[in-house]
Write a protein that holds these residues in place. Structure first.
Motif, short mmCIF file in Angstrom:
data_model
loop_
_atom_site.label_atom_id
_atom_site.label_comp_id
_atom_site.label_asym_id
_atom_site.label_seq_id
_atom_site.Cartn_x
_atom_site.Cartn_y
_atom_site.Cartn_z
N PRO A 19 0.81 -1.18 -0.04
CA PRO A 19 0.03 -0.03 0.16
C PRO A 19 0.73 1.03 0.00
O PRO A 19 1.90 1.36 0.49
N LEU A 20 0.30 2.46 -0.57
CA LEU A 20 1.08 3.64 -0.64
C LEU A 20 0.85 4.38 0.62
O LEU A 20 1.47 5.45 0.78
N SER A 21 -0.15 4.04 1.41
CA SER A 21 -0.21 4.86 2.90
C SER A 21 0.91 4.81 3.47
O SER A 21 1.57 3.35 3.71
N LEU A 44 -5.54 4.27 12.66
CA LEU A 44 -6.38 5.28 12.45
C LEU A 44 -7.61 4.59 13.40
O LEU A 44 -8.26 5.85 13.83
N ALA A 45 -7.85 3.90 13.36
CA ALA A 45 -9.09 3.26 14.43
C ALA A 45 -8.58 2.58 15.73
O ALA A 45 -9.17 1.57 16.03
N ALA A 105 -12.92 13.37 5.13
CA ALA A 105 -12.12 12.74 3.87
C ALA A 105 -10.86 13.52 3.72
O ALA A 105 -9.88 13.05 3.55
N ALA A 106 -10.88 15.03 4.37
CA ALA A 106 -9.82 15.53 4.26
C ALA A 106 -8.66 15.40 5.57
O ALA A 106 -7.32 15.36 5.16
N GLY A 154 -2.50 10.19 4.59
CA GLY A 154 -2.03 9.58 3.57
C GLY A 154 -2.87 8.52 2.97
O GLY A 154 -2.35 7.66 2.12
N VAL A 155 -4.15 8.70 3.19
CA VAL A 155 -5.40 7.70 2.77
C VAL A 155 -5.79 8.32 1.58
O VAL A 155 -6.57 9.40 1.97
#
Length: 357
Positions: A6-8, A15-16, A25-26, A32-33
């Motif tokens: 993954p590129l993240s 995150l959770a 979303a921002a 990086g998502v």
């Protein structure tokens, strides 16, 4: 590393981790998502879900009441507003995530919870519990380009009131929240219970509620008018109770209560709430602002003329606002005591007839 990595920059599970259960979303992009990755995570059966446009819940289970509140505010607030900080303890009706942190909002919010949800947060027992509300009202400036969707119901206003902080959330003041709630209610019993609790529970003054109802153009509805009549009566009864306590607890001379004044053989001078005949001091509770209709200039002028007439007859008129009585009986007792003591230095007042009202 392979082409499937993954590129993240960090694994998504961080995150959770219980600290941030909601993100815009921002905010996800800042971590990086990408939008595409967010979409994949929010697919049916995926670990995330889009609770509102641009608001992502970072777990698959049903949202809690706290998460719904935060989601609505994230949806309505401008992107610069949210910030993750530690919050205070949540009320019983808004369960806190175990080991998690609440999200707080900027000191000058452009969105705030209002309506029934706000009344629940303010502690109204007559308001429904948060889980039973299909939609949560959020108050925003009139020109904001938002639409009601999902669990967010947008209420617009020309001027935002100053928000009250409840566990870190911006919440509309009680009077404004009541007006927004009543606008969507048709059950006279519910409206009556909410308005009565606002006054009896000490949340706000009747005048403030009536002003907001009038501003919202709700006073033409019969069930609202009936509830307002009860509200005004309730507010006056409480004000009179505070007045009796003030006299008793602060050792003021006992007045004659609720009397009409009249010149001998002449016209009536109007009613007063308390009168000290020996000192010629009359006391009025200033409840005119709680009338269901706004006073016009003629009514205010007539009241001023009546007071001036009493003053010309040598009668001192003391006007007390119910909110000031509730805030400080001691201070208001000092005002009355000063007027009584000043009577010794005045010319004797004209003789007036005192009649029970």
């Amino acid at each position: 590393m392979t082409h499937d990595t993954p590129l993240s920059p960090r694994p998504l599970h961080h995150l959770a981790d219980g600290r941030r259960r909601l993100m815009t979303a921002a905010q996800l992009r800042a971590h990086g998502v990408s939008a595409a990755e967010t979409g994949r995570q929010c697919r049916p059966g995926g670990p995330w879900q889009q609770l509102l446009p641009n608001v992502v819940l970072l777990h698959a289970g049903p949202p809690t009441s706290e998460e719904r509140l935060h989601a609505v505010l994230l949806y309505a607030a401008r992107e610069r507003t949210p910030a993750a900080v530690s919050g205070g303890p949540a009320p019983a009706s808004v369960p806190r995530q175990p080991g998690g942190e609440q999200q707080s909002f900027a000191a000058d919010p452009e969105a705030m919870i209002t309506g029934l949800a706000a009344l629940t947060l303010h502690g109204f027992s007559a308001a429904p519990p948060l889980p039973s509300l299909d939609a949560l009202d959020v108050l925003v400036p009139r020109l904001r380009r938002l639409r009601s969707t999902g669990c967010a119901r947008v209420v617009r206003t020309a001027a935002l009131p100053t928000a009250v902080r409840v566990t870190g959330l911006p919440v509309a003041p009680v009077a404004r929240a009541l007006a927004d709630a009543v606008a969507g209610l048709t059950d006279p019993g519910v409206v009556h219970r909410l308005l009565t609790e606002a006054v009896r529970g000490g949340h706000c003054e009747p005048a403030a509620v009536v002003r907001e109802l009038n501003r919202a153009r709700l006073l033409g509805r019969p069930h609202v008018v009936d509830a307002v009549d009860s509200l005004v009566a309730e507010g006056r009864a409480l004000a009179e109770e505070h007045l009796y306590r003030m006299v008793r607890e602060h050792a003021l001379p006992e007045p004659v209560w609720n009397v009409d004044l009249r010149l001998p053989g002449g016209p009536g001078l109007g009613g007063v709430d308390a009168f000290w005949p020996e000192q010629a001091v009359a006391l009025e509770l200033d409840t005119r602002g709680a009338h269901r209709r706004q006073e016009d200039d003629a009514a205010r002028a007539e009241q001023a003329r009546r007071r001036e007439h009493l003053e010309r007859l040598g009668i001192t008129v003391v006007r007390l606002a119910p909110r000031k009585l509730r805030a400080s009986l001691e201070h208001q007792a000092a005002v009355v005591r000063t007027a009584l003591m000043a009577a010794e230095d005045r010319e004797p007042a004209a003789y007036v007839v005192v009649l029970p009202r």
